[in-house]
Design a protein around this motif. Structure first.
Motif, mmCIF file in Angstrom:
data_model
loop_
_atom_site.group_PDB
_atom_site.id
_atom_site.type_symbol
_atom_site.label_atom_id
_atom_site.label_comp_id
_atom_site.label_asym_id
_atom_site.label_seq_id
_atom_site.Cartn_x
_atom_site.Cartn_y
_atom_site.Cartn_z
ATOM 1 N N SER A 133 -2.579 -3.011 6.846
ATOM 2 C CA SER A 133 -1.399 -3.038 5.979
ATOM 3 C C SER A 133 -1.495 -4.234 5.042
ATOM 4 N N GLY A 193 3.354 1.268 -0.576
ATOM 5 C CA GLY A 193 4.254 0.137 -0.380
ATOM 6 C C GLY A 193 4.966 -0.183 -1.677
ATOM 7 N N HIS A 220 6.144 1.807 5.759
ATOM 8 C CA HIS A 220 5.864 0.508 5.124
ATOM 9 C C HIS A 220 6.882 -0.530 5.612
#
Ligand code: ZN
Length: 241
Positions: free
Chosen positions: A7, A60, A115
């Motif tokens: 991430s 995101g 996210h």
């Protein structure tokens, strides 16, 4: 099946490359919880790798911003300038790829990718009390989240949310408990540890391994300055803030 969960890579190629090297042969599929770009100097190498190597990727807020899907008024001036620079720098193929990224949550093999949080892609889950408001509305036992750049996780026993899996450590998940697990940020960690963060997850064993790996922070800082991006974005990388 073993998963590499990434991430918040944030256009940091050196950090991503270090994670790729460190995890070679330890996973079968790679997944990403968003923020491929923004802040960093290498959006194209990062998106090229993610496009060809990650099986499931969600967007995101910085991905939205970098392709014009976000009102940049909501971004601070440093992040806004980086988003505008990213928009100019992305190749048409990579811009198109980011434009098509789905909004989380997305289900994969019995767990979710989100996210910010499972209910809101822009929400920051920093404290257990914030996670507690979300758990009752989430159907899956396990959700991987990003956005805060804080490696770790929260657990819910049906009554209370607690912070568990304080990284770095390995974490054995309990089949009766619900979890939000954050692999941390590859490209801009904010937990005072500058090393690139990731997770390896094995569903069959319900096993989460939090990984950290050092990378050439100085090389990225030089690229950020050479690109004319704000020096704060370079300085913070060595602090992990
Ligand atoms: Zn981020």
């Amino acid at each position: 099946m073993r998963y590499l969960i990434l991430s918040d890579i944030h256009s940091n190629w050196e950090a991503l490359e270090a994670v790729i090297e460190a995890t070679k042969g330890t996973y079968d599929r790679a997944l990403c919880c968003g923020d491929l770009v923004g802040y960093g100097p290498d959006p194209n190498p990062v998106v090229d790798w993610v496009r060809t190597n990650c099986q499931v990727v969600i967007r995101g807020n910085h991905d939205r911003a970098a392709v014009g899907l976000e009102d940049l008024e909501w971004f601070n001036p440093i992040a806004r300038t980086a988003a505008e620079w990213t928009l100019k720098t992305l190749t048409p193929v990579n811009r198109d790829y980011i434009l098509r990224l789905p909004q989380g949550p997305v289900a994969v093999d019995g767990f979710l990718l989100a996210h910010g949080s499972p209910l809101d892609e822009d929400e920051y889950l920093v404290h257990a009390t914030e996670a507690a408001h979300q758990f009752p509305y989430v159907s899956h036992n396990l959700t991987f989240i990003g956005h805060t750049h804080l490696q770790g996780g929260f657990a819910w026993n049906g009554k209370r949310a607690t912070q568990v899996c304080r990284a770095p450590q390995e974490c054995q998940l309990d089949g009766e408990t619900q979890y939000f697990i954050n692999p941390g940020s590859v490209g801009q960690p904010r937990d005072s540890n500058p090393q690139a963060a990731y997770v390896i997850y094995e569903p069959e064993k319900r096993f989460v391994k939090f990984g950290r790996v050092p990378y050439d922070v100085g090389a990225v800082q030089k690229k950020i300055r050479d690109a004319g991006l704000h020096t704060t974005l370079a300085d913070r990388l060595s602090l992990g803030r």
